[in-house]
Enzyme design. Structure first.
Site, PDB file in Angstrom:
ATOM      1  N   ASP A   1       0.833  -1.193   0.000  1.00  0.00           N
ATOM      2  CA  ASP A   1       0.000   0.000   0.000  1.00  0.00           C
ATOM      3  C   ASP A   1       0.871   1.248   0.000  1.00  0.00           C
ATOM      4  O   ASP A   1       2.038   1.216   0.423  1.00  0.00           O
ATOM      5  CB  ASP A   1      -0.890   0.031   1.255  1.00  0.00           C
ATOM      6  CG  ASP A   1      -2.168  -0.763   1.074  1.00  0.00           C
ATOM      7  OD1 ASP A   1      -2.478  -1.127  -0.073  1.00  0.00           O
ATOM      8  OD2 ASP A   1      -2.845  -1.030   2.076  1.00  0.00           O
TER       9      ASP A   1
ATOM     10  N   LYS B   1      -1.360   0.602  -8.367  1.00  0.00           N
ATOM     11  CA  LYS B   1      -1.125   0.552  -9.811  1.00  0.00           C
ATOM     12  C   LYS B   1      -1.517  -0.775 -10.439  1.00  0.00           C
ATOM     13  O   LYS B   1      -1.213  -1.026 -11.596  1.00  0.00           O
ATOM     14  CB  LYS B   1       0.355   0.865 -10.091  1.00  0.00           C
ATOM     15  CG  LYS B   1       0.750   2.278  -9.690  1.00  0.00           C
ATOM     16  CD  LYS B   1       2.200   2.574 -10.014  1.00  0.00           C
ATOM     17  CE  LYS B   1       2.561   4.009  -9.609  1.00  0.00           C
ATOM     18  NZ  LYS B   1       3.979   4.329  -9.890  1.00  0.00           N
TER      19      LYS B   1
END
Length: 413
Positions: A200, A222
């Site tokens: 994260d 992403k």
């Protein structure tokens, strides 16, 4: 004998007779490991320490309340001689020699037939360190080596790769509030052993730079989402890599179960039969205020603290927070993920009875080198956030505890 090094060996003492002579501090230190090894322990001593007494009372050892007598080592596999009577110790070690019983002497290592190593444990591994010969024995140096090795294994700075097949699975690791030193020992070790790390944005990023080159690091923000929601895509990535037989770490900021969606990920893994380990982390809800000099509770000031998510505004129909009730509480209110909603939150709290002059502190990038603290009140906090350009991540603390400690705390070094 001193010309040759000791031969290291691990004794399997389960169900085997072990005799301990003496019930003082030496026995007190050594008995727990013998008990853990499953030995049939017979202790001979007129007196014992309270801790040893408790072991006898619990049935973990058999205690004979008398001094050593010839024949006490009959049928023993191992003996620990630790009385305060040198003459008795000498007689007992002579009996051990005649009966071919490996014998440790606390008062004279040169006269012993066995030495006790400095030992430590880390996740199924026992580290034992022995001095090579009696002439150079230095227990403090030996213990220091043990401590260094065990600490390295625990925190991941000393990595010993597994060469046998490991059971694939996922570890949900709480990385803490941001300072890489605040991840748990177990979390850091699992991170060091990982094949894949899905991280994260709020996890301790500095730790990722320490990973070996072969470790695949994936930024959770992403991951291509396609037809999936963000969380579903992350769940699928965890499952996909674990099914490939890899050791996967899901590195989260704070604690996996404090607004971290950890349970959602565990449930997704459980549905497809992938084992999952959850490693708790230090939550920013208490650690970040602490780093900024704010105690969430304090005698005579606050007997409670409440942690809520501020990612949904009070007037949003999706909100699950009972803001009117929070306004009536006299303790500390800690709000996570609420920087962009703090104006509406403060307005709601005041509207339901919270005084407008209630102190507020916003701690941005808590526990990191970029940490800063901005103080306000419920009446001024919305404007303060704008003028001071407070950005997420920031922990918001509301209550009288804000005024208890220093108004500013130095960022960690």
């Amino acid at each position: 004998m001193a010309e040759h090094p000791a031969y290291p060996v691990g004794l399997r003492l389960t169900g085997r007779r072990v005799v301990v002579l003496g019930g003082g501090q030496v026995a007190q230190r050594r008995l727990p490991a013998l008990i853990a090894a499953g030995a049939d322990i017979h202790l001979v001593s007129p007196e014992v320490t309270p801790s040893v007494q408790a072991m006898a009372d619990a049935g973990e050892i058999t205690w004979r309340r008398r001094p050593y007598e010839e024949g006490d080592l009959t049928d023993a596999w191992y003996a620990l001689i630790a009385t305060g009577d040198t003459e008795a110790n000498t007689r007992a070690s002579a009996e051990a020699e005649r009966r071919r019983v490996w014998c440790v002497r606390s008062d004279d290592a040169d006269e012993a037939t066995a030495w006790t190593p400095a030992t430590g444990h880390s996740e199924g591994v026992t580290v034992a360190v022995l001095t090579t010969d009696a002439r150079g024995r230095d227990p403090r140096h030996t213990a220091a080596i043990r401590d260094a090795v065990v600490e390295g294994l625990r925190d991941g700075t000393l990595v010993a790769p597994h060469h046998r097949t490991r059971t694939p699975g996922v570890a949900l690791v709480g990385g803490g509030p941001g300072d890489p030193d605040l991840i748990t020992v177990r979390g850091r070790r699992l991170l060091a052993e990982a094949d894949v790390v899905i991280a994260d944005r709020l996890g301790p990023r500095d730790l990722l730079a320490e990973l070996p080159p072969h470790v695949e690091v994936i930024d959770a923000a992403k991951i291509p989402y396609g037809r999936y929601m963000a969380q579903e895509a992350i769940n699928n990535a965890l499952i996909e890599h674990a099914k490939q037989g890899k050791s996967v770490v899901r590195l989260k900021g704070g604690d996996p179960y404090v607004f971290g969606r950890g349970m959602e990920e565990l449930q997704a893994l459980a549905e497809v039969g992938i084992p999952c380990t959850v490693v708790p982390g230090i939550s920013s809800s208490i650690s970040v205020p602490s780093a900024a000099g704010i105690p969430v509770t304090h005698r005579g000031v606050a007997h409670e603290f409440t942690v809520v998510s501020g990612h949904v505004a009070p007037d949003d129909e999706r909100s699950l927070v009972d803001w009117p009730s929070l306004a009536r509480l006299t303790g500390t209110l800690v709000i996570l993920m609420g920087v962009d909603k703090i104006g509406k939150i403060a307005e709601t709290l005041v509207a339901h009875g919270k005084p407008a002059d209630t102190p507020v502190a916003l701690v941005q990038e808590g526990t990191t080198a970029a940490q800063r603290r901005v103080d306000a009140t419920l009446g001024t906090v919305a404007e303060t956030v704008r003028t001071e350009d407070v950005k997420p991540p920031a922990v918001i603390v509301i209550g009288e505890v804000v005024k208890v400690g220093p108004t500013a705390a130095a960022p960690p070094k």
